[in-house]
Design a protein around this motif. Structure first.
Motif, PDB file in Angstrom:
ATOM      1  N   ALA A 104       0.817  -1.206   0.000  1.00 46.06           N
ATOM      2  CA  ALA A 104       0.000   0.000   0.000  1.00 46.06           C
ATOM      3  C   ALA A 104       0.853   1.259   0.000  1.00 46.06           C
ATOM      4  CB  ALA A 104      -0.911   0.009   1.228  1.00 46.06           C
ATOM      5  N   GLY A 105       2.110   1.109   0.405  1.00 47.23           N
ATOM      6  CA  GLY A 105       2.982   2.270   0.475  1.00 47.23           C
ATOM      7  C   GLY A 105       3.847   2.459  -0.744  1.00 47.23           C
ATOM      8  N   ARG A 106       3.537   1.791  -1.853  1.00 45.13           N
ATOM      9  CA  ARG A 106       4.381   1.878  -3.045  1.00 45.13           C
ATOM     10  C   ARG A 106       4.477   3.315  -3.541  1.00 45.13           C
ATOM     11  NH1 ARG A 106       6.330  -1.813  -6.316  1.00 45.13           N
ATOM     12  NH2 ARG A 106       5.079  -3.443  -5.330  1.00 45.13           N
ATOM     13  N   ARG A 107       5.689   3.729  -3.872  1.00 41.17           N
ATOM     14  CA  ARG A 107       5.936   5.082  -4.355  1.00 41.17           C
ATOM     15  C   ARG A 107       6.316   5.033  -5.833  1.00 41.17           C
ATOM     16  NH1 ARG A 107       9.209   4.549   0.302  1.00 41.17           N
ATOM     17  NH2 ARG A 107       8.395   5.642   2.133  1.00 41.17           N
ATOM     18  N   PRO A 108       6.001   6.080  -6.578  1.00 42.08           N
ATOM     19  CA  PRO A 108       6.470   6.128  -7.963  1.00 42.08           C
ATOM     20  C   PRO A 108       7.972   6.293  -7.989  1.00 42.08           C
ATOM     21  CG  PRO A 108       5.495   8.226  -7.345  1.00 42.08           C
ATOM     22  CD  PRO A 108       5.204   7.275  -6.214  1.00 42.08           C
ATOM     23  N   PRO A 109       8.648   5.874  -9.070  1.00 48.14           N
ATOM     24  CA  PRO A 109      10.101   6.057  -9.148  1.00 48.14           C
ATOM     25  C   PRO A 109      10.477   7.532  -9.071  1.00 48.14           C
ATOM     26  CG  PRO A 109       9.327   4.548 -10.845  1.00 48.14           C
ATOM     27  CD  PRO A 109       8.110   5.172 -10.246  1.00 48.14           C
ATOM     28  N   VAL A 110      11.610   7.797  -8.478  1.00 45.89           N
ATOM     29  CA  VAL A 110      12.177   9.141  -8.464  1.00 45.89           C
ATOM     30  C   VAL A 110      13.069   9.268  -9.696  1.00 45.89           C
ATOM     31  CG1 VAL A 110      13.655  10.769  -7.247  1.00 45.89           C
ATOM     32  CG2 VAL A 110      12.134   9.258  -5.947  1.00 45.89           C
ATOM     33  N   THR A 111      12.756  10.215 -10.566  1.00 43.66           N
ATOM     34  CA  THR A 111      13.590  10.437 -11.748  1.00 43.66           C
ATOM     35  C   THR A 111      14.764  11.318 -11.358  1.00 43.66           C
ATOM     36  OG1 THR A 111      11.703  10.266 -13.243  1.00 43.66           O
ATOM     37  CG2 THR A 111      13.667  11.365 -14.088  1.00 43.66           C
ATOM     38  N   GLU A 112      15.972  10.855 -11.669  1.00 40.27           N
ATOM     39  CA  GLU A 112      17.176  11.609 -11.352  1.00 40.27           C
ATOM     40  C   GLU A 112      17.924  11.919 -12.644  1.00 40.27           C
ATOM     41  OE1 GLU A 112      19.599   9.791  -8.391  1.00 40.27           O
ATOM     42  OE2 GLU A 112      18.001   9.818  -6.872  1.00 40.27           O
ATOM     43  N   LEU A 113      18.250  13.186 -12.820  1.00 39.48           N
ATOM     44  CA  LEU A 113      19.115  13.617 -13.917  1.00 39.48           C
ATOM     45  C   LEU A 113      20.474  13.958 -13.316  1.00 39.48           C
ATOM     46  CD1 LEU A 113      16.742  15.980 -15.953  1.00 39.48           C
ATOM     47  CD2 LEU A 113      17.054  13.504 -16.159  1.00 39.48           C
ATOM     48  N   LEU A 114      21.519  13.350 -13.858  1.00 37.71           N
ATOM     49  CA  LEU A 114      22.878  13.536 -13.367  1.00 37.71           C
ATOM     50  C   LEU A 114      23.642  14.377 -14.378  1.00 37.71           C
ATOM     51  CD1 LEU A 114      23.261   9.761 -12.610  1.00 37.71           C
ATOM     52  CD2 LEU A 114      22.872  11.517 -10.873  1.00 37.71           C
ATOM     53  N   ALA A 115      24.208  15.464 -13.923  1.00 39.29           N
ATOM     54  CA  ALA A 115      24.923  16.357 -14.839  1.00 39.29           C
ATOM     55  C   ALA A 115      26.169  16.879 -14.158  1.00 39.29           C
ATOM     56  CB  ALA A 115      24.021  17.513 -15.269  1.00 39.29           C
ATOM     57  N   GLY A 116      27.246  16.075 -14.189  1.00 40.60           N
ATOM     58  CA  GLY A 116      28.488  16.497 -13.559  1.00 40.60           C
ATOM     59  C   GLY A 116      28.296  16.755 -12.084  1.00 40.60           C
ATOM     60  N   GLY A 117      28.393  18.001 -11.679  1.00 45.75           N
ATOM     61  CA  GLY A 117      28.249  18.359 -10.278  1.00 45.75           C
ATOM     62  C   GLY A 117      26.835  18.668  -9.849  1.00 45.75           C
ATOM     63  N   ASP A 118      25.858  18.351 -10.660  1.00 43.37           N
ATOM     64  CA  ASP A 118      24.469  18.667 -10.334  1.00 43.37           C
ATOM     65  C   ASP A 118      23.592  17.424 -10.375  1.00 43.37           C
ATOM     66  OD1 ASP A 118      24.497  21.675 -10.137  1.00 43.37           O
ATOM     67  OD2 ASP A 118      25.270  21.453 -12.167  1.00 43.37           O
ATOM     68  N   LEU A 119      22.583  17.423  -9.527  1.00 42.53           N
ATOM     69  CA  LEU A 119      21.583  16.362  -9.487  1.00 42.53           C
ATOM     70  C   LEU A 119      20.208  17.008  -9.496  1.00 42.53           C
ATOM     71  CD1 LEU A 119      20.551  13.429  -8.911  1.00 42.53           C
ATOM     72  CD2 LEU A 119      20.854  13.940  -6.475  1.00 42.53           C
ATOM     73  N   TYR A 120      19.325  16.526 -10.362  1.00 41.37           N
ATOM     74  CA  TYR A 120      17.944  16.989 -10.422  1.00 41.37           C
ATOM     75  C   TYR A 120      17.042  15.800 -10.114  1.00 41.37           C
ATOM     76  CZ  TYR A 120      19.976  20.926 -13.038  1.00 41.37           C
ATOM     77  OH  TYR A 120      20.734  22.004 -13.430  1.00 41.37           O
ATOM     78  N   MET A 121      16.058  16.015  -9.227  1.00 38.07           N
ATOM     79  CA  MET A 121      15.151  14.938  -8.852  1.00 38.07           C
ATOM     80  C   MET A 121      13.701  15.357  -9.078  1.00 38.07           C
ATOM     81  SD  MET A 121      16.766  13.278  -5.389  1.00 38.07           S
ATOM     82  CE  MET A 121      16.443  14.730  -4.405  1.00 38.07           C
ATOM     83  N   LYS A 122      12.913  14.446  -9.657  1.00 39.76           N
ATOM     84  CA  LYS A 122      11.485  14.648  -9.871  1.00 39.76           C
ATOM     85  C   LYS A 122      10.731  13.506  -9.209  1.00 39.76           C
ATOM     86  CE  LYS A 122       8.329  16.080 -13.552  1.00 39.76           C
ATOM     87  NZ  LYS A 122       8.189  16.231 -15.024  1.00 39.76           N
ATOM     88  N   ASN A 123       9.484  13.782  -8.815  1.00 38.75           N
ATOM     89  CA  ASN A 123       8.704  12.847  -7.998  1.00 38.75           C
ATOM     90  C   ASN A 123       9.372  12.676  -6.640  1.00 38.75           C
ATOM     91  OD1 ASN A 123       6.766  12.350  -9.983  1.00 38.75           O
ATOM     92  ND2 ASN A 123       7.998  10.694 -10.879  1.00 38.75           N
TER      93      ASN A 123
END
Length: 274
Positions: A104-123
């Motif tokens: 019941a606690g299933r979460r959607p995947p977290v999308t991660e964009l990796l760009a050198g020294g930066d990380l972007y996360m969605k969801n």
């Protein structure tokens, strides 16, 4: 959790740290034959692995991160691709269902964009709108994002091998249907920092200074006949946890499309405390 500053923020640090908080072995080979050419220079071979990735251009990637702390053991998995020349990648990271393992606690995947020294996360959750990204400067994280985001940047994982020492050639085996050579050793993090590319040097320096035991990072690396890394497993030790991070690379040459978010798509509010 703090207020994010502009498009980057101290709250972003909390974003990745909370991701790890949400989630709060060695494949064998056989004895190395003395006449096996792969045994001639194990240290040099392993240290050169990142250069062969750049020559290969890109690949698909799978990640697994097993965290053990205080008697609790959980695993975070990811799947995506990485462009080693542009130093960008995308992973869909799957968190455990919930601390009790309830469907019941299933979460959607977290999308991660990796760009050198930066990380972007969605969801990301924690009060971040579903259509917004959280932007994190990996050098702001105590471990340089080697483990905090739930997946090690594939090229950063490879670049750690530039600091390899005490390397032993274990032997030949097969991995994912591919003949590979198995090497085992310990990464000297300080040396890895000195020899890393500029995109990862600052983040790795942070990991050395704040994140992990200074005793080194044990690893197992598997290279194919063209010197390309097929899998690397690092065992990180922090003050209160042990983390085993595995990065598997396959499908070399596969196109990797990464489009970084526009400024208006980046969350600038407060990330809720978990």
């Amino acid at each position: 959790m703090g207020q994010q500053r502009g498009h980057r923020g101290t709250a972003a640090t909390a974003g990745a740290a909370a991701l790890m908080a949400l989630a709060t072995a060695c494949a064998g080979g056989g004895a190395a034959a003395s006449d096996d050419p792969a045994a001639a220079d194990p240290v040099g071979t392993v240290r050169a692995a990142p250069d062969y990735l750049v020559r290969a251009g890109s690949s698909k990637a799978r990640t697994a991160m097993e965290m053990a702390s205080g008697g609790t053991r959980v695993t975070v998995t990811g799947r995506g691709g990485y462009d080693f020349r542009r130093r960008v990648g995308r992973l869909d990271v799957v968190l455990p269902q919930d601390p009790a393992g309830s469907p019941a606690g299933r979460r959607p995947p977290v999308t991660e964009l990796l760009a050198g020294g930066d990380l972007y996360m969605k969801n990301r959750g924690a009060g971040v709108p579903a259509d917004k990204w959280v932007h994190i400067e990996t050098a702001s994280l105590s471990d340089g994002n080697l483990v905090t985001g739930g997946a090690t940047d594939p090229f950063a994982a490879a670049e750690l091998l530039r600091g390899a020492g005490e390397v032993t050639y274990v032997g030949r085996t097969r991995l994912g249907g591919v003949d590979v050579r198995h090497y085992r050793g310990v990464v000297d993090l300080a040396r890895a920092v000195r020899t890393a590319s500029k995109e990862h040097r600052t983040a790795l320096r942070t990991a050395v200074e704040k994140g992990f035991s200074k005793a080194g990072v044990p690893f197992d690396a598997y290279l194919d006949g063209r010197g390309r890394l097929r899998e690397v497993r690092h065992r990180f030790r922090a003050a209160d946890a042990t983390v085993v991070s595995t990065t598997s690379l396959y499908g070399y040459g596969a196109p990797v499309r990464v489009r970084l978010p526009a400024a208006g798509d980046i969350f600038t509010g407060k990330i809720a405390e978990r």
